[in-house]
Write a protein that holds these residues in place. Structure first.
Motif, PDB file in Angstrom:
ATOM      1  N   ASN A  64     -24.602   1.087  16.265  1.00  0.00           N
ATOM      2  CA  ASN A  64     -23.324   1.423  16.896  1.00  0.00           C
ATOM      3  C   ASN A  64     -22.626   2.613  16.217  1.00  0.00           C
ATOM      4  O   ASN A  64     -21.466   2.879  16.480  1.00  0.00           O
ATOM      5  N   VAL A  65     -23.353   3.319  15.361  1.00  0.00           N
ATOM      6  CA  VAL A  65     -22.805   4.486  14.658  1.00  0.00           C
ATOM      7  C   VAL A  65     -23.346   5.749  15.306  1.00  0.00           C
ATOM      8  O   VAL A  65     -24.558   5.909  15.470  1.00  0.00           O
ATOM      9  N   ARG A  66     -22.438   6.647  15.685  1.00  0.00           N
ATOM     10  CA  ARG A  66     -22.850   7.957  16.200  1.00  0.00           C
ATOM     11  C   ARG A  66     -22.745   8.963  15.066  1.00  0.00           C
ATOM     12  O   ARG A  66     -21.681   9.143  14.481  1.00  0.00           O
ATOM     13  N   ILE A  67     -23.882   9.582  14.747  1.00  0.00           N
ATOM     14  CA  ILE A  67     -23.937  10.589  13.700  1.00  0.00           C
ATOM     15  C   ILE A  67     -23.892  11.959  14.361  1.00  0.00           C
ATOM     16  O   ILE A  67     -24.674  12.247  15.273  1.00  0.00           O
ATOM     17  N   VAL A  68     -22.954  12.766  13.900  1.00  0.00           N
ATOM     18  CA  VAL A  68     -22.759  14.107  14.448  1.00  0.00           C
ATOM     19  C   VAL A  68     -22.933  15.096  13.306  1.00  0.00           C
ATOM     20  O   VAL A  68     -22.191  15.056  12.328  1.00  0.00           O
ATOM     21  N   VAL A  69     -23.941  15.946  13.423  1.00  0.00           N
ATOM     22  CA  VAL A  69     -24.197  16.972  12.417  1.00  0.00           C
ATOM     23  C   VAL A  69     -23.580  18.270  12.930  1.00  0.00           C
ATOM     24  O   VAL A  69     -23.919  18.735  14.020  1.00  0.00           O
ATOM     25  N   MET A  70     -22.663  18.820  12.136  1.00  0.00           N
ATOM     26  CA  MET A  70     -21.990  20.067  12.492  1.00  0.00           C
ATOM     27  C   MET A  70     -22.470  21.153  11.530  1.00  0.00           C
ATOM     28  O   MET A  70     -22.539  20.913  10.324  1.00  0.00           O
ATOM     29  N   ALA A  71     -22.778  22.331  12.062  1.00  0.00           N
ATOM     30  CA  ALA A  71     -23.177  23.450  11.212  1.00  0.00           C
ATOM     31  C   ALA A  71     -22.646  24.741  11.818  1.00  0.00           C
ATOM     32  O   ALA A  71     -22.674  24.926  13.036  1.00  0.00           O
ATOM     33  N   GLY A  72     -22.124  25.609  10.969  1.00  0.00           N
ATOM     34  CA  GLY A  72     -21.631  26.901  11.437  1.00  0.00           C
ATOM     35  C   GLY A  72     -20.143  26.898  11.674  1.00  0.00           C
ATOM     36  O   GLY A  72     -19.381  26.192  11.021  1.00  0.00           O
ATOM     37  N   GLU A  73     -19.737  27.703  12.665  1.00  0.00           N
ATOM     38  CA  GLU A  73     -18.323  27.926  12.966  1.00  0.00           C
ATOM     39  C   GLU A  73     -17.894  27.139  14.196  1.00  0.00           C
ATOM     40  O   GLU A  73     -18.631  27.072  15.185  1.00  0.00           O
ATOM     41  N   PHE A  74     -16.665  26.608  14.127  1.00  0.00           N
ATOM     42  CA  PHE A  74     -16.106  25.862  15.254  1.00  0.00           C
ATOM     43  C   PHE A  74     -14.680  26.331  15.491  1.00  0.00           C
ATOM     44  O   PHE A  74     -13.822  26.201  14.622  1.00  0.00           O
ATOM     45  N   ASP A  75     -14.474  26.889  16.686  1.00  0.00           N
ATOM     46  CA  ASP A  75     -13.136  27.315  17.078  1.00  0.00           C
ATOM     47  C   ASP A  75     -12.948  27.052  18.564  1.00  0.00           C
ATOM     48  O   ASP A  75     -13.814  26.475  19.219  1.00  0.00           O
ATOM     49  N   PHE A  94     -16.670  27.432   9.138  1.00  0.00           N
ATOM     50  CA  PHE A  94     -15.321  27.713   9.623  1.00  0.00           C
ATOM     51  C   PHE A  94     -14.956  26.640  10.624  1.00  0.00           C
ATOM     52  O   PHE A  94     -15.802  26.190  11.408  1.00  0.00           O
ATOM     53  N   ILE A  95     -13.699  26.225  10.604  1.00  0.00           N
ATOM     54  CA  ILE A  95     -13.222  25.248  11.584  1.00  0.00           C
ATOM     55  C   ILE A  95     -11.748  25.516  11.827  1.00  0.00           C
ATOM     56  O   ILE A  95     -11.003  25.835  10.899  1.00  0.00           O
ATOM     57  N   ASP A  96     -11.340  25.455  13.097  1.00  0.00           N
ATOM     58  CA  ASP A  96      -9.936  25.693  13.405  1.00  0.00           C
ATOM     59  C   ASP A  96      -9.269  24.407  13.893  1.00  0.00           C
ATOM     60  O   ASP A  96      -9.890  23.344  13.956  1.00  0.00           O
ATOM     61  N   ARG A 124     -14.777  23.946   1.684  1.00  0.00           N
ATOM     62  CA  ARG A 124     -13.445  24.381   1.254  1.00  0.00           C
ATOM     63  C   ARG A 124     -12.513  24.654   2.430  1.00  0.00           C
ATOM     64  O   ARG A 124     -11.362  24.241   2.422  1.00  0.00           O
ATOM     65  N   ARG A 125     -12.993  25.333   3.448  1.00  0.00           N
ATOM     66  CA  ARG A 125     -12.125  25.667   4.591  1.00  0.00           C
ATOM     67  C   ARG A 125     -11.661  24.422   5.334  1.00  0.00           C
ATOM     68  O   ARG A 125     -10.518  24.332   5.743  1.00  0.00           O
ATOM     69  N   LEU A 126     -12.558  23.470   5.505  1.00  0.00           N
ATOM     70  CA  LEU A 126     -12.172  22.227   6.165  1.00  0.00           C
ATOM     71  C   LEU A 126     -11.211  21.435   5.281  1.00  0.00           C
ATOM     72  O   LEU A 126     -10.212  20.905   5.760  1.00  0.00           O
ATOM     73  N   ALA A 127     -11.481  21.376   3.992  1.00  0.00           N
ATOM     74  CA  ALA A 127     -10.588  20.671   3.076  1.00  0.00           C
ATOM     75  C   ALA A 127      -9.187  21.283   3.119  1.00  0.00           C
ATOM     76  O   ALA A 127      -8.187  20.559   3.132  1.00  0.00           O
ATOM     77  N   ARG A 128      -9.131  22.591   3.168  1.00  0.00           N
ATOM     78  CA  ARG A 128      -7.829  23.279   3.230  1.00  0.00           C
ATOM     79  C   ARG A 128      -7.112  22.961   4.537  1.00  0.00           C
ATOM     80  O   ARG A 128      -5.904  22.707   4.544  1.00  0.00           O
TER      81      ARG A 128
END
Length: 120
Positions: free
Chosen positions: A19-30, A60-62, A86-90
């Motif tokens: 019942n767990v959906r694993i989502v792998v994110m890589a790169g930039e997201f805006d 990168f993530i916005d 770091r960018r996501l943590a910020r």
């Protein structure tokens, strides 16, 4: 496993473990390329009780992508797995959104880490 490339800047892969959906994110997201993330994080997906996001390769993530993550966290626990970039943590820090997520050092641990109870 489903893989989606959004203009080759961001990549989203999904798989399920029970019942767990694993989502792998890589790169930039805006705002221009979050559609695959929105699909992957749909809280209405049947049978999903937890999302585990492997965010280690996010460069990168916005706020648009963060909004999708927060929307899922309204209904299900969302665990950020791996080293949070770091960018996501910020972004989590300046928006105050950090407490909405649990963290785990790996995807495997993210599938079992205890999460705070949902508020009614």
């Amino acid at each position: 496993m489903d893989t989606h490339n959004a203009e080759a800047r961001g990549r989203v892969e999904t798989r399920s473990e029970g019942n767990v959906r694993i989502v792998v994110m890589a790169g930039e997201f805006d705002m221009d390329n979050v559609a695959p993330l929105r699909t992957a994080m749909d809280p209405a997906v049947p049978g999903v009780t937890r999302f585990v996001l492997d965010v280690a390769e996010v460069t990168f993530i916005d706020s648009t992508a963060l909004s999708i993550m927060l929307h899922a966290a309204l209904d299900h626990p969302v665990v950020l797995a791996g080293t949070v970039p770091r960018r996501l943590a910020r972004l989590l820090e300046i928006t105050g959104a950090g407490p909405a997520f649990t963290t785990a050092p790996s995807v495997a641990e993210g599938t079992v880490v205890p999460v705070p109870p949902r508020r009614g």
